[in-house]
Design a protein around this motif. Structure first.
Motif, PDB file in Angstrom:
ATOM      1  N   MET A   1      56.247  89.793  22.633  1.00  0.00           N
ATOM      2  CA  MET A   1      54.943  89.207  22.301  1.00  0.00           C
ATOM      3  C   MET A   1      54.607  88.527  23.682  1.00  0.00           C
ATOM      4  N   THR A   2      53.219  88.542  24.099  1.00  0.00           N
ATOM      5  CA  THR A   2      52.615  88.115  25.193  1.00  0.00           C
ATOM      6  C   THR A   2      52.265  86.359  24.960  1.00  0.00           C
ATOM      7  N   PRO A   3      52.335  85.782  25.865  1.00  0.00           N
ATOM      8  CA  PRO A   3      51.927  84.050  25.448  1.00  0.00           C
ATOM      9  C   PRO A   3      50.623  84.133  24.597  1.00  0.00           C
ATOM     10  N   GLN A   4      49.493  85.041  25.160  1.00  0.00           N
ATOM     11  CA  GLN A   4      48.363  85.078  24.487  1.00  0.00           C
ATOM     12  C   GLN A   4      48.416  85.574  22.942  1.00  0.00           C
ATOM     13  N   GLU A   5      49.233  86.365  22.509  1.00  0.00           N
ATOM     14  CA  GLU A   5      49.416  86.688  21.232  1.00  0.00           C
ATOM     15  C   GLU A   5      50.039  85.928  20.534  1.00  0.00           C
ATOM     16  N   HIS A   6      50.880  85.008  21.074  1.00  0.00           N
ATOM     17  CA  HIS A   6      51.771  83.589  20.312  1.00  0.00           C
ATOM     18  C   HIS A   6      50.652  82.941  20.127  1.00  0.00           C
ATOM     19  N   VAL A   7      49.756  82.550  20.845  1.00  0.00           N
ATOM     20  CA  VAL A   7      48.667  81.564  20.508  1.00  0.00           C
ATOM     21  C   VAL A   7      48.027  82.203  19.524  1.00  0.00           C
TER      22      VAL A   7
ATOM     23  N   GLU B   1      42.762  78.137  29.450  1.00  0.00           N
ATOM     24  CA  GLU B   1      43.851  78.858  30.193  1.00  0.00           C
ATOM     25  C   GLU B   1      45.292  78.981  29.605  1.00  0.00           C
ATOM     26  N   VAL B   2      45.812  79.891  29.547  1.00  0.00           N
ATOM     27  CA  VAL B   2      47.195  80.202  28.765  1.00  0.00           C
ATOM     28  C   VAL B   2      48.437  80.002  30.324  1.00  0.00           C
ATOM     29  N   VAL B   3      49.147  79.110  29.958  1.00  0.00           N
ATOM     30  CA  VAL B   3      49.825  78.675  30.776  1.00  0.00           C
ATOM     31  C   VAL B   3      51.363  78.763  30.293  1.00  0.00           C
ATOM     32  N   PRO B   4      52.318  80.260  30.549  1.00  0.00           N
ATOM     33  CA  PRO B   4      53.570  80.357  29.828  1.00  0.00           C
ATOM     34  C   PRO B   4      54.594  79.295  30.629  1.00  0.00           C
ATOM     35  N   TYR B   5      55.675  78.893  29.439  1.00  0.00           N
ATOM     36  CA  TYR B   5      56.534  78.118  30.257  1.00  0.00           C
ATOM     37  C   TYR B   5      57.973  79.020  29.918  1.00  0.00           C
TER      38      TYR B   5
ATOM     39  N   GLY C   1      57.542  78.415  25.716  1.00  0.00           N
ATOM     40  CA  GLY C   1      56.629  77.683  25.345  1.00  0.00           C
ATOM     41  C   GLY C   1      55.203  78.178  26.099  1.00  0.00           C
ATOM     42  N   VAL C   2      54.179  77.542  25.353  1.00  0.00           N
ATOM     43  CA  VAL C   2      52.807  78.158  25.993  1.00  0.00           C
ATOM     44  C   VAL C   2      51.851  76.955  26.020  1.00  0.00           C
ATOM     45  N   GLY C   3      51.574  76.547  27.235  1.00  0.00           N
ATOM     46  CA  GLY C   3      50.561  75.452  27.762  1.00  0.00           C
ATOM     47  C   GLY C   3      49.169  76.158  27.552  1.00  0.00           C
ATOM     48  N   LEU C   4      48.051  75.413  26.944  1.00  0.00           N
ATOM     49  CA  LEU C   4      46.775  75.622  27.086  1.00  0.00           C
ATOM     50  C   LEU C   4      46.180  74.446  27.621  1.00  0.00           C
ATOM     51  N   ILE C   5      45.407  74.894  28.880  1.00  0.00           N
ATOM     52  CA  ILE C   5      44.661  73.758  29.475  1.00  0.00           C
ATOM     53  C   ILE C   5      43.216  74.137  29.630  1.00  0.00           C
ATOM     54  N   ASN C   6      42.211  73.328  29.249  1.00  0.00           N
ATOM     55  CA  ASN C   6      40.731  73.344  29.669  1.00  0.00           C
ATOM     56  C   ASN C   6      40.522  72.274  30.313  1.00  0.00           C
ATOM     57  N   GLY C   7      40.229  72.077  31.652  1.00  0.00           N
ATOM     58  CA  GLY C   7      39.933  71.008  32.344  1.00  0.00           C
ATOM     59  C   GLY C   7      41.245  70.134  32.414  1.00  0.00           C
ATOM     60  N   THR C   8      41.207  68.949  31.768  1.00  0.00           N
ATOM     61  CA  THR C   8      42.236  67.981  32.088  1.00  0.00           C
ATOM     62  C   THR C   8      43.118  68.076  30.531  1.00  0.00           C
ATOM     63  N   GLU C   9      42.312  68.731  29.574  1.00  0.00           N
ATOM     64  CA  GLU C   9      42.920  68.713  28.358  1.00  0.00           C
ATOM     65  C   GLU C   9      44.224  69.799  28.179  1.00  0.00           C
ATOM     66  N   PHE C  10      45.184  69.278  27.786  1.00  0.00           N
ATOM     67  CA  PHE C  10      46.465  69.829  27.642  1.00  0.00           C
ATOM     68  C   PHE C  10      46.959  69.927  26.330  1.00  0.00           C
TER      69      PHE C  10
ATOM     70  N   GLY D   1      44.362  66.550  38.627  1.00  0.00           N
ATOM     71  CA  GLY D   1      44.359  65.164  38.924  1.00  0.00           C
ATOM     72  C   GLY D   1      45.114  64.197  37.780  1.00  0.00           C
ATOM     73  N   MET D   2      45.022  64.887  36.689  1.00  0.00           N
ATOM     74  CA  MET D   2      45.615  64.306  35.751  1.00  0.00           C
ATOM     75  C   MET D   2      45.428  65.121  34.171  1.00  0.00           C
ATOM     76  N   LEU D   3      46.140  64.894  33.350  1.00  0.00           N
ATOM     77  CA  LEU D   3      46.105  65.609  32.074  1.00  0.00           C
ATOM     78  C   LEU D   3      46.066  64.786  30.922  1.00  0.00           C
ATOM     79  N   THR D   4      45.308  65.178  29.763  1.00  0.00           N
ATOM     80  CA  THR D   4      45.218  64.595  28.670  1.00  0.00           C
ATOM     81  C   THR D   4      45.549  65.108  27.489  1.00  0.00           C
ATOM     82  N   THR D   5      45.666  64.782  26.416  1.00  0.00           N
ATOM     83  CA  THR D   5      46.190  65.686  25.093  1.00  0.00           C
ATOM     84  C   THR D   5      45.653  64.556  24.019  1.00  0.00           C
ATOM     85  N   ARG D   6      45.493  65.460  22.820  1.00  0.00           N
ATOM     86  CA  ARG D   6      44.982  64.688  21.605  1.00  0.00           C
ATOM     87  C   ARG D   6      46.011  64.932  20.466  1.00  0.00           C
ATOM     88  N   LEU D   7      45.988  63.955  19.378  1.00  0.00           N
ATOM     89  CA  LEU D   7      46.865  64.276  18.356  1.00  0.00           C
ATOM     90  C   LEU D   7      46.345  63.500  17.090  1.00  0.00           C
ATOM     91  N   ALA D   8      46.572  63.773  16.012  1.00  0.00           N
ATOM     92  CA  ALA D   8      46.211  62.789  14.849  1.00  0.00           C
ATOM     93  C   ALA D   8      46.919  61.585  15.065  1.00  0.00           C
TER      94      ALA D   8
END
Length: 107
Positions: A1-7, A29-33, A41-50, A77-84
């Motif tokens: 399975m590709t990273p995109q298919e996993h997501v 953007e899909v960034v495979p690990y 693993g698969v990272g997802l990045i949109n601007g600074t949000e990861f 320049g930096m990364l941010t993320t969100r969670l509950a």
């Protein structure tokens, strides 16, 4: 399975329609690990949000994770993320990546 298919699969299992999953992926953007040629693993990045998706076999290796994040941080320049706010398990996991709590919109 590709990273995109996993997501896509994970989004659909969380309730998204296939079209919604594709729309979501269109702006991230899909960034495979990989480690040793194995996708862990698969990272997802949109601007600074990861955001991060783990796959079976993933084990935390801080130096490797930081090396994975280094070019993304250098580029953005930096990364941010969100969670509950109540999501303590992911809060601990995010600390392993080096993320620190900066603010909350839950309160």
């Amino acid at each position: 399975m590709t990273p995109q298919e996993h997501v896509t699969s994970r989004l659909i299992s969380a309730g998204a329609t296939p079209d919604e999953a594709l729309q979501y992926l269109a702006v991230w953007e899909v960034v495979p690990y990989e480690d040793g040629g194995e996708l862990l693993g698969v990272g997802l990045i949109n601007g600074t949000e990861f955001h991060w998706l783990t796959l079976p076999g993933f084990k935390v290796d801080r130096p490797k994770l930081r090396e994975y994040l280094r070019p993304l941080i250098e580029r953005e320049g930096m990364l941010t993320t969100r969670l509950a706010h109540a999501d303590t398990a992911n809060r601990r996991f995010n600390r392993l990546f080096g993320f620190k709590h900066s603010w909350s919109d839950d309160k």
